[in-house]
Design an enzyme around this catalytic site. Structure first.
Site, PDB file in Angstrom:
ATOM      1  N   ARG A  14      15.232 -19.467  -4.570  1.00 26.95           N
ATOM      2  CA  ARG A  14      15.184 -18.709  -5.823  1.00 26.95           C
ATOM      3  C   ARG A  14      14.551 -17.320  -5.654  1.00 26.95           C
ATOM      4  O   ARG A  14      14.629 -16.496  -6.548  1.00 26.95           O
ATOM      5  CB  ARG A  14      14.418 -19.526  -6.878  1.00 26.95           C
ATOM      6  CG  ARG A  14      15.184 -20.762  -7.336  1.00 26.95           C
ATOM      7  CD  ARG A  14      14.305 -21.776  -8.056  1.00 26.95           C
ATOM      8  NE  ARG A  14      13.511 -22.583  -7.129  1.00 26.95           N
ATOM      9  CZ  ARG A  14      12.669 -23.559  -7.502  1.00 26.95           C
ATOM     10  NH1 ARG A  14      12.496 -23.814  -8.783  1.00 26.95           N
ATOM     11  NH2 ARG A  14      11.995 -24.241  -6.594  1.00 26.95           N
ATOM     12  N   GLY A  76      12.941 -32.466   0.914  1.00 29.07           N
ATOM     13  CA  GLY A  76      12.057 -32.731  -0.225  1.00 29.07           C
ATOM     14  C   GLY A  76      10.584 -32.747   0.143  1.00 29.07           C
ATOM     15  O   GLY A  76      10.214 -32.843   1.314  1.00 29.07           O
ATOM     16  N   THR A  77       9.749 -32.662  -0.895  1.00 26.46           N
ATOM     17  CA  THR A  77       8.309 -32.540  -0.673  1.00 26.46           C
ATOM     18  C   THR A  77       7.702 -33.830  -0.090  1.00 26.46           C
ATOM     19  O   THR A  77       6.764 -33.780   0.696  1.00 26.46           O
ATOM     20  CB  THR A  77       7.594 -32.176  -1.983  1.00 26.46           C
ATOM     21  OG1 THR A  77       8.080 -33.008  -3.046  1.00 26.46           O
ATOM     22  CG2 THR A  77       7.845 -30.725  -2.372  1.00 26.46           C
ATOM     23  N   ASN A 168       2.803 -31.112 -14.012  1.00 24.42           N
ATOM     24  CA  ASN A 168       2.279 -31.424 -12.690  1.00 24.42           C
ATOM     25  C   ASN A 168       2.043 -30.121 -11.934  1.00 24.42           C
ATOM     26  O   ASN A 168       2.975 -29.409 -11.592  1.00 24.42           O
ATOM     27  CB  ASN A 168       3.301 -32.290 -11.936  1.00 24.42           C
ATOM     28  CG  ASN A 168       2.920 -32.472 -10.482  1.00 24.42           C
ATOM     29  OD1 ASN A 168       1.728 -32.579 -10.157  1.00 24.42           O
ATOM     30  ND2 ASN A 168       3.908 -32.500  -9.608  1.00 24.42           N
ATOM     31  N   ASN A 225       8.224 -19.393  -7.590  1.00 23.37           N
ATOM     32  CA  ASN A 225       9.586 -19.740  -7.190  1.00 23.37           C
ATOM     33  C   ASN A 225      10.513 -18.537  -7.220  1.00 23.37           C
ATOM     34  O   ASN A 225      11.525 -18.525  -6.536  1.00 23.37           O
ATOM     35  CB  ASN A 225      10.141 -20.829  -8.121  1.00 23.37           C
ATOM     36  CG  ASN A 225       9.327 -22.116  -8.017  1.00 23.37           C
ATOM     37  OD1 ASN A 225       8.796 -22.435  -6.959  1.00 23.37           O
ATOM     38  ND2 ASN A 225       9.217 -22.838  -9.105  1.00 23.37           N
ATOM     39  N   TYR A 363      -0.559  23.408   7.068  1.00 22.39           N
ATOM     40  CA  TYR A 363      -0.320  22.237   7.908  1.00 22.39           C
ATOM     41  C   TYR A 363      -1.182  22.345   9.157  1.00 22.39           C
ATOM     42  O   TYR A 363      -1.090  23.332   9.898  1.00 22.39           O
ATOM     43  CB  TYR A 363       1.152  22.132   8.327  1.00 22.39           C
ATOM     44  CG  TYR A 363       1.359  21.071   9.388  1.00 22.39           C
ATOM     45  CD1 TYR A 363       1.020  19.737   9.128  1.00 22.39           C
ATOM     46  CD2 TYR A 363       1.838  21.377  10.657  1.00 22.39           C
ATOM     47  CE1 TYR A 363       1.165  18.753  10.089  1.00 22.39           C
ATOM     48  CE2 TYR A 363       1.989  20.397  11.633  1.00 22.39           C
ATOM     49  CZ  TYR A 363       1.644  19.088  11.336  1.00 22.39           C
ATOM     50  OH  TYR A 363       1.769  18.103  12.291  1.00 22.39           O
ATOM     51  N   ASN A 374     -12.639  28.556   8.555  1.00 20.35           N
ATOM     52  CA  ASN A 374     -11.924  28.707   7.296  1.00 20.35           C
ATOM     53  C   ASN A 374     -10.462  28.989   7.600  1.00 20.35           C
ATOM     54  O   ASN A 374     -10.141  29.930   8.313  1.00 20.35           O
ATOM     55  CB  ASN A 374     -12.543  29.859   6.493  1.00 20.35           C
ATOM     56  CG  ASN A 374     -12.051  29.837   5.057  1.00 20.35           C
ATOM     57  OD1 ASN A 374     -10.863  29.633   4.813  1.00 20.35           O
ATOM     58  ND2 ASN A 374     -12.951  30.050   4.123  1.00 20.35           N
ATOM     59  N   ASN A 383       3.065  22.955  16.127  1.00 23.21           N
ATOM     60  CA  ASN A 383       2.661  22.028  17.194  1.00 23.21           C
ATOM     61  C   ASN A 383       3.845  21.470  17.973  1.00 23.21           C
ATOM     62  O   ASN A 383       3.665  20.854  19.006  1.00 23.21           O
ATOM     63  CB  ASN A 383       1.840  20.869  16.612  1.00 23.21           C
ATOM     64  CG  ASN A 383       2.616  20.084  15.572  1.00 23.21           C
ATOM     65  OD1 ASN A 383       3.494  20.611  14.899  1.00 23.21           O
ATOM     66  ND2 ASN A 383       2.282  18.819  15.443  1.00 23.21           N
ATOM     67  N   ALA A 420      -4.323  38.306   8.389  1.00 27.14           N
ATOM     68  CA  ALA A 420      -3.261  37.654   7.616  1.00 27.14           C
ATOM     69  C   ALA A 420      -1.900  37.943   8.238  1.00 27.14           C
ATOM     70  O   ALA A 420      -1.655  39.036   8.751  1.00 27.14           O
ATOM     71  CB  ALA A 420      -3.301  38.153   6.174  1.00 27.14           C
TER      72      ALA A 420
HETATM   73  C1  UD1 Z   1       7.158 -28.910  -7.250  1.00 27.13           C
HETATM   74  C2  UD1 Z   1       6.956 -30.311  -7.847  1.00 27.13           C
HETATM   75  C3  UD1 Z   1       6.807 -30.196  -9.353  1.00 27.13           C
HETATM   76  C4  UD1 Z   1       5.633 -29.300  -9.666  1.00 27.13           C
HETATM   77  C5  UD1 Z   1       5.784 -27.947  -8.983  1.00 27.13           C
HETATM   78  C6  UD1 Z   1       4.502 -27.168  -9.142  1.00 27.13           C
HETATM   79  C7  UD1 Z   1       8.171 -31.875  -6.387  1.00 27.13           C
HETATM   80  C8  UD1 Z   1       9.378 -32.701  -6.233  1.00 27.13           C
HETATM   81  N1  UD1 Z   1       8.093 -31.144  -7.507  1.00 27.13           N
HETATM   82  O1  UD1 Z   1       8.374 -28.398  -7.765  1.00 27.13           O
HETATM   83  O2  UD1 Z   1       6.611 -31.462  -9.934  1.00 27.13           O
HETATM   84  O3  UD1 Z   1       5.531 -29.140 -11.066  1.00 27.13           O
HETATM   85  O4  UD1 Z   1       6.033 -28.099  -7.586  1.00 27.13           O
HETATM   86  O5  UD1 Z   1       4.584 -25.910  -8.524  1.00 27.13           O
HETATM   87  O6  UD1 Z   1       7.303 -31.896  -5.532  1.00 27.13           O
HETATM   88  N2  UD1 Z   1       8.705 -27.849   0.514  1.00 27.13           N
HETATM   89  C9  UD1 Z   1       8.760 -28.291   1.816  1.00 27.13           C
HETATM   90  N3  UD1 Z   1       9.820 -29.053   2.212  1.00 27.13           N
HETATM   91  C10 UD1 Z   1      10.809 -29.412   1.365  1.00 27.13           C
HETATM   92  C11 UD1 Z   1      10.745 -28.953   0.020  1.00 27.13           C
HETATM   93  C12 UD1 Z   1       9.669 -28.182  -0.377  1.00 27.13           C
HETATM   94  O7  UD1 Z   1       7.890 -27.999   2.619  1.00 27.13           O
HETATM   95  O8  UD1 Z   1      11.738 -30.101   1.790  1.00 27.13           O
HETATM   96  C13 UD1 Z   1       7.547 -27.007   0.109  1.00 27.13           C
HETATM   97  C14 UD1 Z   1       7.982 -25.639  -0.361  1.00 27.13           C
HETATM   98  O9  UD1 Z   1       7.943 -24.727   0.708  1.00 27.13           O
HETATM   99  C15 UD1 Z   1       6.932 -25.313  -1.425  1.00 27.13           C
HETATM  100  C16 UD1 Z   1       6.486 -26.662  -1.928  1.00 27.13           C
HETATM  101  O10 UD1 Z   1       6.920 -27.624  -0.987  1.00 27.13           O
HETATM  102  O11 UD1 Z   1       5.824 -24.636  -0.859  1.00 27.13           O
HETATM  103  C17 UD1 Z   1       7.053 -26.990  -3.292  1.00 27.13           C
HETATM  104  O12 UD1 Z   1       8.471 -26.955  -3.266  1.00 27.13           O
HETATM  105  P1  UD1 Z   1       9.306 -26.301  -4.426  1.00 27.13           P
HETATM  106  O13 UD1 Z   1      10.737 -26.405  -4.096  1.00 27.13           O
HETATM  107  O14 UD1 Z   1       8.779 -24.977  -4.760  1.00 27.13           O
HETATM  108  O15 UD1 Z   1       8.989 -27.333  -5.613  1.00 27.13           O
HETATM  109  P2  UD1 Z   1       9.075 -27.070  -7.171  1.00 27.13           P
HETATM  110  O16 UD1 Z   1      10.482 -27.099  -7.596  1.00 27.13           O
HETATM  111  O17 UD1 Z   1       8.288 -25.886  -7.538  1.00 27.13           O
HETATM  112 CA    CA Z   2       7.248 -24.248  -6.355  1.00 29.78          CA
END
Ligand code: UD1
Ligand code: CA
Length: 460
Positions: A14, A76-77, A168, A225, A363, A374, A383, A420
């Site tokens: 994003r 995913g996280t 969250n 984001n 300059y 001066n 230069n 001058a």
């Molecule tokens: C996440 C949370 C959401 C929370 C929000 C707060 C999850 C599923 N959702 O959403 O509930 O409200 O943060 O800011 O966790 N990342 C990885 N590997 C991955 C995916 C993400 O390392 O596979 C890292 C990203 O670099 C980032 C962080 O995890 O630093 C969060 O990921 P992001 O995609 O920004 O999650 P949000 O959609 O903001």
């Molecule tokens: Ca985020």
């Protein structure tokens, strides 16, 4: 022992950027360093930074202060935290997890999340925030009895769940054994990712209470984001920085238009006027007047200096020197104590000795200018011969007439006077008067009437 995991592997789609999200700077410092600063002191172990997208660039920027875990595919996280397991399992009994895209988190808040889990003897504690604008955050769903049931991501939420304003924030403290046992069991979401947030539903489903810690200041939970979020965070961090300097004795005429990077330091009783930007490794002394409309980068400004409507980069200004309006000190410019650069001047790789003056349209590059010299209006050190740069030397108390061209390499002696409009193509000895095109020595300065010499010594 507490293990710390910071997630920074995501692509940051994003942001629409070639640069990994966590390397985008905020007030001069890449975003990831804010998370690293916030966790400093919470544990004796270095944090685990989970990298993936742009891993090489992130490693280069962050260096050796962390332990790296690599997430090759961004699934995913929850999947990201799993990558930190080999580095931590058996080493720690609790784990703090946060995201690298949350630069406003404070150490105090992180500490509260850790402590809340410990004192409740819970397997999991989370940081929540109540805010009118949900900004796409996961919503905290509670049961009728008020206990936390689960977190639902905005994309998966029902209309009713979307209306929830308890969000969250994205900070989790976990019992380590429980975490390692449950991470592999995370379900695949409809987005095809393993959500860390689903741990909450797992814990609640097992009858384990999940402790929700509310952030005192909702802005702390700002996650970045998009570029819009980036600008919002920048504004908040800027406010924090400005407040800190005002508390330390710096006057800001208009903090709203005063932009100071995190790396800058400023002495007390300095006044900063509007539209001033202080960047990089800039150090400003005490009692200075800086701005309005000034940019200073990687420069050292001594006490009681004045910079008005000018650009100063890679320069040194000693005590009591001044610049501007509308001048440019470029890298290697060094103004000695009390030296003066007035309007429309440019100085590059040159030293102006104590009290030397160049008031107007000049300059001076690749030059050594003696104390008290001066430099008349419109003087230029020529230069560059088209191939190489050459040096100019101007002796102490020398007087360079307006519109003089100093064709380097060349030396003007001490107390010499150049008329001058001269074009100086060869060295002028000490105490002589020279003028013309090309400049020739005509007489010694002893022939100049006394009143004129005295006036010059007082520096008109
Ligand atoms: C996440 C949370 C959401 C929370 C929000 C707060 C999850 C599923 N959702 O959403 O509930 O409200 O943060 O800011 O966790 N990342 C990885 N590997 C991955 C995916 C993400 O390392 O596979 C890292 C990203 O670099 C980032 C962080 O995890 O630093 C969060 O990921 P992001 O995609 O920004 O999650 P949000 O959609 O903001
Ligand atoms: Ca985020």
């Amino acid at each position: 022992m507490l293990g710390i995991v910071i997630l920074a592997a995501g692509q940051g789609t994003r942001m629409r950027s070639e640069v990994p999200k966590v390397l985008h700077p905020l007030c001069g410092r890449p975003m990831v360093f804010y998370a690293l600063d916030a966790v400093r002191g919470l544990s004796d172990l270095p944090p685990i930074l989970v990298v993936g997208h742009g891993a090489e660039e992130v490693r280069r920027a962050v260096g050796e202060a962390v332990t790296y875990a690599e997430q090759r595919e961004q699934r995913g996280t929850g999947h990201a935290v799993l990558q930190a397991r080999p580095a931590l399992e058996g080493q720690v009994d609790e784990v703090l997890i946060l995201y690298a895209d949350m630069p406003l988190l404070t150490p105090e808040t992180l500490r509260r999340v850790v402590d809340a889990r410990r004192s409740a003897r819970a397997v999991l504690s989370i940081l929540t925030v109540v805010a009118e604008d949900p900004r796409g955050f996961g919503r905290v769903v509670r049961r009728a009895d008020g206990s936390v049931a689960r977190i639902v991501e905005e994309a998966d939420a029902t209309e009713a769940e979307r209306a929830i304003r308890e969000l969250n924030a994205g900070v989790y403290a976990c019992d380590a054994a429980w975490l390692w046992a449950h991470l592999p069991l995370l379900p695949l979401s409809c987005k095809g990712e393993y959500y860390l947030t689903d741990l909450v539903e797992m814990a609640a489903g097992e009858g384990q209470p999940v402790v929700a810690v509310a952030a005192d200041d909702p802005t702390e939970a700002l996650g970045i984001n998009t570029r819009v979020h980036l600008a919002e965070a920048e504004a908040l961090i800027r406010r924090r920085i400005n407040r800190r300097w005002m508390e330390a004795g710096v006057t800001m005429i208009d903090p709203q238009t005063t932009y100071i990077e995190l790396t800058v330091t400023i002495g007390p009783d300095t006044v900063i006027w509007p539209n001033t930007i202080l960047r990089g490794r800039t150090v400003v002394g005490t009692g200075c007047q800086i701005g309005p409309n000034t940019l200073i980068e990687d420069s050292v400004i001594g006490d009681r200096c004045r910079v008005v409507a000018s650009v100063v980069e890679g320069a040194v200004m000693e005590e009591g020197s001044d610049v501007g309006p509308f001048s440019h000190l470029r890298p290697g410019a060094h103004l000695g104590p009390g030296a003066h650069v007035g309007n429309f001047g440019e100085v590059k790789n040159a030293h102006l000795g104590p009290g030397a003056k160049m008031g107007h349209f000049s300059y001076v590059g690749d030059a050594e200018v003696g104390a008290g010299a001066n430099i008349g209006a419109g003087t230029v050190t020529c230069n560059f011969d088209g191939h190489r740069k050459h040096r100019t030397e101007i002796g102490e108390e020398a007087f360079i007439g307006s519109g003089t061209m100093l064709v380097a390499p060349v030396r003007v002696g001490r107390r010499a006077v150049v008329g001058a409009g001269s074009v100086v193509t060869h060295d002028i000895p000490d105490d002589t008067v020279a003028y013309g095109v090309p400049a020739r020595e005509r007489r010694t300065t002893k022939d100049i009437p006394e009143p004129q010499r005295t006036r010059r010594a007082q520096r008109t």
